[in-house]
Design a protein around this motif. Sequence first.
Motif, PDB file in Angstrom:
ATOM      1  N   PRO A 137     116.722  -3.433 -32.167  1.00 47.72           N
ATOM      2  CA  PRO A 137     116.580  -2.364 -31.173  1.00 47.72           C
ATOM      3  C   PRO A 137     116.981  -2.854 -29.783  1.00 47.72           C
ATOM      4  O   PRO A 137     116.800  -4.036 -29.449  1.00 47.72           O
ATOM      5  CB  PRO A 137     115.085  -2.049 -31.230  1.00 47.72           C
ATOM      6  CG  PRO A 137     114.443  -3.319 -31.664  1.00 47.72           C
ATOM      7  CD  PRO A 137     115.412  -3.935 -32.637  1.00 47.72           C
TER       8      PRO A 137
ATOM      9  N   GLY B  12     109.334   3.777 -27.319  1.00 48.80           N
ATOM     10  CA  GLY B  12     107.958   3.320 -27.431  1.00 48.80           C
ATOM     11  C   GLY B  12     107.567   2.730 -28.765  1.00 48.80           C
ATOM     12  O   GLY B  12     106.379   2.647 -29.079  1.00 48.80           O
ATOM     13  N   TYR B  13     108.568   2.330 -29.572  1.00 47.87           N
ATOM     14  CA  TYR B  13     108.219   1.659 -30.827  1.00 47.87           C
ATOM     15  C   TYR B  13     107.670   0.258 -30.526  1.00 47.87           C
ATOM     16  O   TYR B  13     107.832  -0.282 -29.437  1.00 47.87           O
ATOM     17  CB  TYR B  13     109.441   1.569 -31.743  1.00 47.87           C
ATOM     18  CG  TYR B  13     109.818   2.885 -32.363  1.00 47.87           C
ATOM     19  CD1 TYR B  13     109.181   3.334 -33.518  1.00 47.87           C
ATOM     20  CD2 TYR B  13     110.808   3.685 -31.792  1.00 47.87           C
ATOM     21  CE1 TYR B  13     109.527   4.552 -34.097  1.00 47.87           C
ATOM     22  CE2 TYR B  13     111.159   4.900 -32.352  1.00 47.87           C
ATOM     23  CZ  TYR B  13     110.510   5.337 -33.499  1.00 47.87           C
ATOM     24  OH  TYR B  13     110.844   6.536 -34.058  1.00 47.87           O
ATOM     25  N   SER B  14     107.075  -0.347 -31.528  1.00 44.95           N
ATOM     26  CA  SER B  14     106.381  -1.619 -31.338  1.00 44.95           C
ATOM     27  C   SER B  14     107.331  -2.762 -31.013  1.00 44.95           C
ATOM     28  O   SER B  14     108.456  -2.823 -31.525  1.00 44.95           O
ATOM     29  CB  SER B  14     105.585  -1.962 -32.604  1.00 44.95           C
ATOM     30  OG  SER B  14     105.051  -3.269 -32.517  1.00 44.95           O
ATOM     31  N   ASN B  15     106.826  -3.679 -30.202  1.00 46.28           N
ATOM     32  CA  ASN B  15     107.576  -4.906 -29.922  1.00 46.28           C
ATOM     33  C   ASN B  15     107.783  -5.755 -31.171  1.00 46.28           C
ATOM     34  O   ASN B  15     108.622  -6.657 -31.181  1.00 46.28           O
ATOM     35  CB  ASN B  15     106.838  -5.749 -28.880  1.00 46.28           C
ATOM     36  CG  ASN B  15     106.922  -5.160 -27.496  1.00 46.28           C
ATOM     37  OD1 ASN B  15     107.669  -4.215 -27.255  1.00 46.28           O
ATOM     38  ND2 ASN B  15     106.136  -5.704 -26.575  1.00 46.28           N
ATOM     39  N   GLU B  16     107.021  -5.480 -32.198  1.00 48.42           N
ATOM     40  CA  GLU B  16     107.159  -6.230 -33.453  1.00 48.42           C
ATOM     41  C   GLU B  16     108.592  -6.188 -33.975  1.00 48.42           C
ATOM     42  O   GLU B  16     109.017  -7.058 -34.743  1.00 48.42           O
ATOM     43  CB  GLU B  16     106.227  -5.653 -34.524  1.00 48.42           C
ATOM     44  CG  GLU B  16     104.763  -5.907 -34.282  1.00 48.42           C
ATOM     45  CD  GLU B  16     104.264  -7.159 -35.005  1.00 48.42           C
ATOM     46  OE1 GLU B  16     105.105  -7.954 -35.456  1.00 48.42           O
ATOM     47  OE2 GLU B  16     103.035  -7.316 -35.100  1.00 48.42           O
ATOM     48  N   LEU B  17     109.360  -5.179 -33.555  1.00 46.09           N
ATOM     49  CA  LEU B  17     110.717  -5.011 -34.057  1.00 46.09           C
ATOM     50  C   LEU B  17     111.691  -6.024 -33.471  1.00 46.09           C
ATOM     51  O   LEU B  17     112.815  -6.132 -33.943  1.00 46.09           O
ATOM     52  CB  LEU B  17     111.217  -3.591 -33.787  1.00 46.09           C
ATOM     53  CG  LEU B  17     110.437  -2.468 -34.486  1.00 46.09           C
ATOM     54  CD1 LEU B  17     110.968  -1.100 -34.065  1.00 46.09           C
ATOM     55  CD2 LEU B  17     110.525  -2.629 -36.000  1.00 46.09           C
TER      56      LEU B  17
ATOM     57  N   THR C 128     104.753  -2.129 -26.435  1.00 48.24           N
ATOM     58  CA  THR C 128     105.738  -1.174 -26.942  1.00 48.24           C
ATOM     59  C   THR C 128     107.040  -1.333 -26.177  1.00 48.24           C
ATOM     60  O   THR C 128     107.076  -1.784 -25.037  1.00 48.24           O
ATOM     61  CB  THR C 128     105.233   0.270 -26.805  1.00 48.24           C
ATOM     62  OG1 THR C 128     104.887   0.529 -25.439  1.00 48.24           O
ATOM     63  CG2 THR C 128     104.021   0.497 -27.691  1.00 48.24           C
ATOM     64  N   ASN C 129     108.106  -0.933 -26.819  1.00 48.37           N
ATOM     65  CA  ASN C 129     109.452  -1.114 -26.293  1.00 48.37           C
ATOM     66  C   ASN C 129     109.853   0.096 -25.459  1.00 48.37           C
ATOM     67  O   ASN C 129     109.995   1.205 -25.981  1.00 48.37           O
ATOM     68  CB  ASN C 129     110.426  -1.321 -27.464  1.00 48.37           C
ATOM     69  CG  ASN C 129     111.837  -1.619 -27.008  1.00 48.37           C
ATOM     70  OD1 ASN C 129     112.142  -1.659 -25.819  1.00 48.37           O
ATOM     71  ND2 ASN C 129     112.716  -1.830 -27.967  1.00 48.37           N
TER      72      ASN C 129
ATOM     73  N   HIS D 264     116.390  -3.739 -26.154  1.00 46.23           N
ATOM     74  CA  HIS D 264     115.120  -4.079 -25.494  1.00 46.23           C
ATOM     75  C   HIS D 264     115.388  -5.016 -24.324  1.00 46.23           C
ATOM     76  O   HIS D 264     116.452  -5.630 -24.209  1.00 46.23           O
ATOM     77  CB  HIS D 264     114.155  -4.738 -26.490  1.00 46.23           C
ATOM     78  CG  HIS D 264     114.549  -6.116 -26.928  1.00 46.23           C
ATOM     79  ND1 HIS D 264     114.082  -7.267 -26.321  1.00 46.23           N
ATOM     80  CD2 HIS D 264     115.378  -6.541 -27.922  1.00 46.23           C
ATOM     81  CE1 HIS D 264     114.597  -8.329 -26.909  1.00 46.23           C
ATOM     82  NE2 HIS D 264     115.387  -7.916 -27.890  1.00 46.23           N
TER      83      HIS D 264
ATOM     84  N   ASP E  86     113.338   2.053 -26.641  1.00 45.00           N
ATOM     85  CA  ASP E  86     113.631   2.779 -27.881  1.00 45.00           C
ATOM     86  C   ASP E  86     112.611   3.868 -28.166  1.00 45.00           C
ATOM     87  O   ASP E  86     112.346   4.207 -29.315  1.00 45.00           O
ATOM     88  CB  ASP E  86     113.721   1.806 -29.061  1.00 45.00           C
ATOM     89  CG  ASP E  86     112.376   1.198 -29.435  1.00 45.00           C
ATOM     90  OD1 ASP E  86     111.399   1.384 -28.677  1.00 45.00           O
ATOM     91  OD2 ASP E  86     112.307   0.546 -30.489  1.00 45.00           O
TER      92      ASP E  86
END
Length: 615
Positions: free
Chosen positions: A285, A305-310, A299-300, A287, A303
């Motif tokens: 993603p 607000g999806y998780s930073n885990e990505l 959160t990112n 970021h 993208d």
Amino acid sequence: MQTMNKIMILLLCIAPFISSNSQTLRCGFDDKIDAAIKRNPGFLQLINDRNELLNHAVKRHDRSFDSEVTTIPVVVHILHTGQKIGSQVNITDAQIYSAIDRLNKAFAGTDGYSVAGAGIQFSLAKRDPSCNPSNGIVRVDARGTCVGGDCYETKGITELNEQKVKALSYWPAGDYLNIWVVQEIEDNGGKNGIQGFAQFPGGNPALDGVTILYNAFGYETDVQVPFDLKTTTRLGTVLIHEVGHSLGLFHTFEGDDYNRDGIGDRCPSLTGCGPFNGDCIADTPPHRRSNGNCNVAGTNVCDGGYSNELFVHNFMDYSSQECQYEFTPGQVSRMKATLETLRLGWKFSSGDLPVPSSNPSNPSCIPQTKIVDNNFGLGIIDFQLGSFVEHSGTTKEDGGYVDHWCSMMSVQPSSTYDLSINTGNQNVQNVKVFIDYNGDSDFNDNGEEVFSSQKAKLHQGKIKIPSTAKQGKALRVRAIATYSGFNISGPCFEPYYGQTEDYSLIIGAPSYAPLVGDDSQQENIALINSLKLEESPTYSIYPNPASEQIHIENPGLAHINRVEILDVSGKKVYDSNNVADLSKITLNLRQLSPGIHYLRITDDHSVSVRKIHRL
């Protein structure tokens, strides 16, 4: 390509450490790009052309090759300043082994890492560029190497002295991944600041490889282990990150700092590719760069607000070493595409194989190119006979004549093989091939001119090996390419702008085997910190001889990591790591030439080698 080779692209990773478990990486890559563009306004277009080439390679990727494993030969140059082995920069072999072992585990997706189907592994070289046996480790005293007041013993490797320092110990970057282990980078005392850098594919060959601080090169989880590693760089991620760059990866946040002030203050493009734009990878993603931590709860903003885990677990982000454990499938595809294009020499290098048991006699003549420094793009780029492939550069890149005697092909008498010679896409050339069938050091006997092609870029034909040729001994093969306006008069013809390359060939089985003394020989492949060597499981190999298929029975269900088939010269003709925990493995032999081959089975404890006969 000639312009590109004059331009150095460095990825300088600067690491001011915040705490023992968190580090912020700030790279000078953008600054280097800006400087290169100022020196050469066309530089950005060259980078974009490289990216376009890789993007096309990713799209046309043949999924049937996903099970292939490419082994990249590695040479580690220890640039010390007089210390004994085990002191400061002159690190132990064990520390070197730990770094390569960790690199392999990361690319294999084992031991907690998440990398799917990379099919890329690394091996310390077993032969040097002159075909002498090697352990892949070179130790050099770099004291007294100075340029413009920058001396290695006082400032380490710097922008001013880099080329002179690396010239102290350098192996051809087209065949080996060079890793230079240094005591300092840009006068940082081996502490904070630059931890390592790598060159993006396509730059100056003399500088191509990974440069890394000695105390950031290795792996340990127990601080009591006697490796000289900083607690903030002891998990091996600096090397993994830099090798990613060497295989064509940008940082996952590429394009977040358009004004080049070192702060990620904008969101990169989702589909952008290259400097100022994006990392060219669809499944990472967009970021902003992480700040040396593992903020998985965040959160990112780029993208929705999806998780930073990505992205925080990616090796190419700037999160902490404790957080990094993955390459995405898209990154893997790009690295594989890099091996198929910009790093093709690594794929076909024999540097990870033992030295052949037999070498050909010295040739009666060595036809050197008369005008090596030319920009006509002439020369022999790829030479292929049957399953054997040797990849090299143009006349100018190779320096004219090249003796590839250590690159040995295996053939059988009375058999016919396809021949393909790629001489580049810039100019048509004439080509002739000679084989010293009787081993008398020349190519002047009847039948020793075996192929001729005129005014082409790709030269193809067939060669039938005579039954009367000398068998079991290395014989010399010669290919000559020249501009189409010149006639190749014979095997000693000296091209004006073209190139002569020599190779080796063995007809039938050699007089003594290069890999095994008998069918039960084993070799210990465990690293110092790996499992203790145990007696190998008994594998049943049948039928043998065989014409179509061969079966490997694994009654003990040993964890098999890899199965390889090598010809009598030690050249790999089959390689797969997708075989673990099977009670019975079936291999298709139809792609092999008839004759003796060696089946090498690697499990968690040892390597077993068996002789097989393809009918």
